[in-house]
Design a protein around this motif. Structure first.
Motif, PDB file in Angstrom:
ATOM      1  N   ARG A 144       0.856  -1.188   0.000  1.00 37.00           N
ATOM      2  CA  ARG A 144       0.000   0.000   0.000  1.00 37.00           C
ATOM      3  C   ARG A 144       0.891   1.237   0.000  1.00 37.00           C
ATOM      4  O   ARG A 144       1.854   1.306   0.756  1.00 37.00           O
ATOM      5  CB  ARG A 144      -0.916   0.037   1.221  1.00 37.00           C
ATOM      6  CG  ARG A 144      -1.948  -1.085   1.278  1.00 37.00           C
ATOM      7  CD  ARG A 144      -2.891  -0.874   2.446  1.00 37.00           C
ATOM      8  NE  ARG A 144      -2.134  -0.711   3.691  1.00 37.00           N
ATOM      9  CZ  ARG A 144      -2.581  -0.035   4.748  1.00 37.00           C
ATOM     10  NH1 ARG A 144      -3.742   0.584   4.684  1.00 37.00           N
ATOM     11  NH2 ARG A 144      -1.859   0.047   5.844  1.00 37.00           N
ATOM     12  N   GLU A 177       0.273   4.111   1.173  1.00 35.24           N
ATOM     13  CA  GLU A 177       0.246   4.799   2.467  1.00 35.24           C
ATOM     14  C   GLU A 177       1.296   4.233   3.412  1.00 35.24           C
ATOM     15  O   GLU A 177       1.964   4.973   4.138  1.00 35.24           O
ATOM     16  CB  GLU A 177      -1.146   4.677   3.112  1.00 35.24           C
ATOM     17  CG  GLU A 177      -2.259   5.355   2.341  1.00 35.24           C
ATOM     18  CD  GLU A 177      -2.876   4.438   1.302  1.00 35.24           C
ATOM     19  OE1 GLU A 177      -2.292   3.350   1.054  1.00 35.24           O
ATOM     20  OE2 GLU A 177      -3.921   4.809   0.726  1.00 35.24           O
ATOM     21  N   SER A 178       1.455   2.924   3.412  1.00 34.47           N
ATOM     22  CA  SER A 178       2.448   2.287   4.297  1.00 34.47           C
ATOM     23  C   SER A 178       3.866   2.609   3.850  1.00 34.47           C
ATOM     24  O   SER A 178       4.777   2.729   4.672  1.00 34.47           O
ATOM     25  CB  SER A 178       2.235   0.769   4.313  1.00 34.47           C
ATOM     26  OG  SER A 178       0.957   0.443   4.802  1.00 34.47           O
ATOM     27  N   PHE A 183       4.909   5.855   5.431  1.00 35.40           N
ATOM     28  CA  PHE A 183       4.576   6.007   6.847  1.00 35.40           C
ATOM     29  C   PHE A 183       5.677   6.729   7.615  1.00 35.40           C
ATOM     30  O   PHE A 183       5.406   7.524   8.516  1.00 35.40           O
ATOM     31  CB  PHE A 183       4.323   4.629   7.481  1.00 35.40           C
ATOM     32  CG  PHE A 183       4.071   4.697   8.958  1.00 35.40           C
ATOM     33  CD1 PHE A 183       2.839   5.103   9.441  1.00 35.40           C
ATOM     34  CD2 PHE A 183       5.064   4.374   9.878  1.00 35.40           C
ATOM     35  CE1 PHE A 183       2.599   5.179  10.808  1.00 35.40           C
ATOM     36  CE2 PHE A 183       4.838   4.447  11.241  1.00 35.40           C
ATOM     37  CZ  PHE A 183       3.595   4.845  11.708  1.00 35.40           C
ATOM     38  N   SER A 227       9.324   3.733  -0.214  1.00 39.91           N
ATOM     39  CA  SER A 227       8.592   3.945  -1.465  1.00 39.91           C
ATOM     40  C   SER A 227       9.363   3.352  -2.648  1.00 39.91           C
ATOM     41  O   SER A 227       8.781   2.665  -3.499  1.00 39.91           O
ATOM     42  CB  SER A 227       8.336   5.435  -1.686  1.00 39.91           C
ATOM     43  OG  SER A 227       9.545   6.169  -1.693  1.00 39.91           O
ATOM     44  N   ILE A 247      -1.379  12.040  -0.005  1.00 37.89           N
ATOM     45  CA  ILE A 247      -1.254  10.578   0.064  1.00 37.89           C
ATOM     46  C   ILE A 247      -1.737  10.034   1.405  1.00 37.89           C
ATOM     47  O   ILE A 247      -2.514   9.077   1.455  1.00 37.89           O
ATOM     48  CB  ILE A 247       0.203  10.150  -0.207  1.00 37.89           C
ATOM     49  CG1 ILE A 247       0.606  10.516  -1.637  1.00 37.89           C
ATOM     50  CG2 ILE A 247       0.367   8.650   0.017  1.00 37.89           C
ATOM     51  CD1 ILE A 247       2.033  10.160  -1.996  1.00 37.89           C
ATOM     52  N   LEU A 248      -1.273  10.647   2.495  1.00 37.24           N
ATOM     53  CA  LEU A 248      -1.613  10.136   3.830  1.00 37.24           C
ATOM     54  C   LEU A 248      -2.859  10.783   4.417  1.00 37.24           C
ATOM     55  O   LEU A 248      -3.324  10.369   5.476  1.00 37.24           O
ATOM     56  CB  LEU A 248      -0.429  10.346   4.777  1.00 37.24           C
ATOM     57  CG  LEU A 248       0.867   9.639   4.379  1.00 37.24           C
ATOM     58  CD1 LEU A 248       1.967   9.944   5.379  1.00 37.24           C
ATOM     59  CD2 LEU A 248       0.663   8.139   4.274  1.00 37.24           C
ATOM     60  N   LYS A 249      -3.382  11.820   3.748  1.00 43.72           N
ATOM     61  CA  LYS A 249      -4.610  12.491   4.171  1.00 43.72           C
ATOM     62  C   LYS A 249      -4.546  13.001   5.610  1.00 43.72           C
ATOM     63  O   LYS A 249      -5.507  12.883   6.383  1.00 43.72           O
ATOM     64  CB  LYS A 249      -5.822  11.560   3.989  1.00 43.72           C
ATOM     65  CG  LYS A 249      -6.060  11.152   2.525  1.00 43.72           C
ATOM     66  CD  LYS A 249      -7.229  10.202   2.397  1.00 43.72           C
ATOM     67  CE  LYS A 249      -7.542   9.909   0.938  1.00 43.72           C
ATOM     68  NZ  LYS A 249      -6.401   9.293   0.224  1.00 43.72           N
ATOM     69  N   ARG A 250      -3.393  13.564   5.966  1.00 44.88           N
ATOM     70  CA  ARG A 250      -3.260  14.205   7.279  1.00 44.88           C
ATOM     71  C   ARG A 250      -3.894  15.591   7.235  1.00 44.88           C
ATOM     72  O   ARG A 250      -4.021  16.197   6.168  1.00 44.88           O
ATOM     73  CB  ARG A 250      -1.793  14.312   7.677  1.00 44.88           C
ATOM     74  CG  ARG A 250      -1.080  12.964   7.795  1.00 44.88           C
ATOM     75  CD  ARG A 250      -1.641  12.138   8.941  1.00 44.88           C
ATOM     76  NE  ARG A 250      -1.154  10.780   8.928  1.00 44.88           N
ATOM     77  CZ  ARG A 250      -0.470  10.227   9.948  1.00 44.88           C
ATOM     78  NH1 ARG A 250      -0.189  10.937  11.004  1.00 44.88           N
ATOM     79  NH2 ARG A 250      -0.095   8.971   9.862  1.00 44.88           N
ATOM     80  N   LYS A 304      -3.305  12.085  13.908  1.00 39.27           N
ATOM     81  CA  LYS A 304      -3.715  12.363  12.535  1.00 39.27           C
ATOM     82  C   LYS A 304      -3.272  13.749  12.060  1.00 39.27           C
ATOM     83  O   LYS A 304      -3.518  14.114  10.906  1.00 39.27           O
ATOM     84  CB  LYS A 304      -5.244  12.252  12.409  1.00 39.27           C
ATOM     85  CG  LYS A 304      -5.788  10.839  12.579  1.00 39.27           C
ATOM     86  CD  LYS A 304      -5.342   9.943  11.422  1.00 39.27           C
ATOM     87  CE  LYS A 304      -5.972   8.550  11.516  1.00 39.27           C
ATOM     88  NZ  LYS A 304      -5.525   7.672  10.396  1.00 39.27           N
ATOM     89  N   TRP A 320       2.977  13.602  12.085  1.00 35.65           N
ATOM     90  CA  TRP A 320       3.648  12.715  11.126  1.00 35.65           C
ATOM     91  C   TRP A 320       4.987  13.303  10.683  1.00 35.65           C
ATOM     92  O   TRP A 320       6.003  12.619  10.654  1.00 35.65           O
ATOM     93  CB  TRP A 320       2.751  12.513   9.902  1.00 35.65           C
ATOM     94  CG  TRP A 320       3.478  11.894   8.756  1.00 35.65           C
ATOM     95  CD1 TRP A 320       3.821  10.588   8.607  1.00 35.65           C
ATOM     96  CD2 TRP A 320       3.984  12.576   7.592  1.00 35.65           C
ATOM     97  NE1 TRP A 320       4.512  10.403   7.428  1.00 35.65           N
ATOM     98  CE2 TRP A 320       4.629  11.605   6.787  1.00 35.65           C
ATOM     99  CE3 TRP A 320       3.960  13.897   7.163  1.00 35.65           C
ATOM    100  CZ2 TRP A 320       5.233  11.924   5.577  1.00 35.65           C
ATOM    101  CZ3 TRP A 320       4.558  14.223   5.953  1.00 35.65           C
ATOM    102  CH2 TRP A 320       5.185  13.246   5.171  1.00 35.65           C
TER     103      TRP A 320
END
Length: 428
Positions: free
Chosen positions: A40, A42-43, A46, A55, A221-224, A232, A237
């Motif tokens: 994924r 997102e992972s 991270f 990535s 990408i991570l929607k923070r 969150k 992050w």
């Protein structure tokens, strides 16, 4: 012929490393592998302090599976690190030979770097230190190389992308922003105003690219978000390793001298985990528990003393290199000693820089009247050092860790780690 010989040396190193590939499993190496294994995006993003590591690892893993369907992820991720290590060693040897016109010293210095504990360990380990340290070393060497060619726009574009990737592979590499600007200041043929404008544009674009990358990853990408301050939140992050007390900035008494001593010492010779003791003991110089560490400490003390005594010649011959290296060595030593200096993973790049500095110091004593003798002294020194580090680190680190699996700190992920450790490729 020189290229062929270098290829043969690297091939032999590759085969040797494959025979004694690490079977050590610890928290970092396993978490990074598991993040990639989730398949994924997102992972893969991270961890904010190395956007490029997982990535690019995910892309690599997809490519491997398209060629050879397999579930042996840790083995192939270790092959990826090994390939990066060998590619760096080859490029280092080529660049060093081009810069200083001594093929033998380039080969021997490459082997000394390879057999230093931190570089060797992380050449066989799925963790972050190796790739970004190699990129910083290449940034330094290419900057020196292009400086001698005049630092054209084409050179600056190449260095800009290389420096951006050093930041992608480890967030902390922003501290080395001064390497290329210093080369621009020292360059000839341009007015001071043009130099300052070029530096401003170079750093501005580098900063914008870095900031935009983090904003895109964090928000898109991570929607923070920027709402309540919790896990969150974007800043949580972005500064993850400073936000959690167990790492780097954790409270408590800190002995920075011991941090530096432990980290840099472990980076050269077999590391001692987190045992807070001094292994250098000149009062028991020949005791078996202290001898190799005493010899290593004595060597570096002698090296730095020689550099101080002969600083006039050193500065005359390597002024440019020393000024550029200042922006590599000093920020590294200060920042990593403050952050988590007792872990030898942070000193991979610093050991490479110190070996290059060691060459400059030895070379500064060379005599034009006895040029061949001076060369033979340097060659003999690095041959003996390569043998010393190889025998010590292979016998007490590489060999034991190739017989496995062996487990370090894996709290909370024991189940997935046991599955990684039971990869089929080791049973064939």
């Amino acid at each position: 012929m020189k290229k062929v010989f270098l290829f043969i040396v690297l091939l032999l190193l590759c085969l040797f490393h494959l025979r004694y590939l690490s079977r050590t499993f610890d928290w970092d190496s396993c978490v990074y592998a598991l993040n990639i294994q989730k398949n994924r995006i997102e992972s893969a993003f991270f961890n904010p302090h190395h956007l490029g590591f997982e990535s690019s690892g995910l892309l690599y893993w997809k490519w491997i599976q398209s060629i050879y369907p397999t579930t042996d992820i840790m083995f192939f991720l270790r092959l990826r690190i090994l390939a990066a290590s060998l590619l760096f060693l080859g490029t280092f040897t080529w660049l060093f030979h081009k810069l200083y016109k001594d093929y033998i010293v380039a080969l021997l210095l490459m082997l000394v770097i390879q057999f230093s504990q931190a570089f060797w360990f992380y050449s066989l380990h799925n963790d972050t230190p190796l790739i970004h340290s190699c990129l910083i070393a290449l940034l330094f060497l290419f900057t020196v190389f292009f400086y001698r060619l005049g630092l054209s726009k084409r050179h600056l574009i190449f260095l800009w992308f290389l420096q951006l990737f050093t930041i992608y592979f480890h967030q902390s590499n922003v501290i080395h922003f001064g390497i290329v600007p210093m080369a621009l200041i020292l360059s000839k043929g341009k007015s001071f105003g043009i130099k300052m404008r070029t530096i401003f544009i170079y750093l501005l674009l580098l900063g914008i690219a870095t900031i935009v990358s983090y904003l895109f990853v964090g928000f898109v990408i991570l929607k923070r978000g920027l709402g309540p301050i919790d896990e969150k939140h974007f800043t949580f992050w972005m500064f993850l390793y400073a936000a959690i007390n167990r790492w780097g900035t954790s409270v408590g008494e800190k002995n920075y001298f011991l941090y530096f001593y432990r980290g840099i010492g472990d980076a050269f010779l077999v590391f001692q985990n987190v045992t807070p003791k001094l292994r250098v003991d000149f009062s028991n110089f020949f005791a078996k528990d202290h001898l190799i560490y005493n010899l290593n400490a004595l060597f570096w003390m002698f090296t730095l003393a020689m550099g101080f005594i002969n600083f006039r010649n050193l500065w005359k011959q390597f002024k440019t290199e020393l000024l550029l290296m200042f922006f590599w060595l000093i920020p590294s030593i200060c920042f990593y000693t403050w952050w988590e200096g007792y872990f030898f993973e942070f000193w991979v790049g610093t050991t490479i820089a110190l070996w290059i500095l060691n060459f400059y110091i030895l070379k500064s004593f060379s005599s034009t009247m006895f040029a061949q003798f001076s060369k033979s002294v340097i060659h003999t020194t690095y041959f003996l050092l390569a043998g010393f580090f190889f025998l010590t680190n292979f016998a007490f680190s590489t060999l034991p860790r190739s017989i496995g699996p062996k487990f370090g700190y894996i709290e909370g992920i024991q189940g997935p780690v046991l599955k990684l450790a039971d990869e089929q490729i080791y049973h064939r």
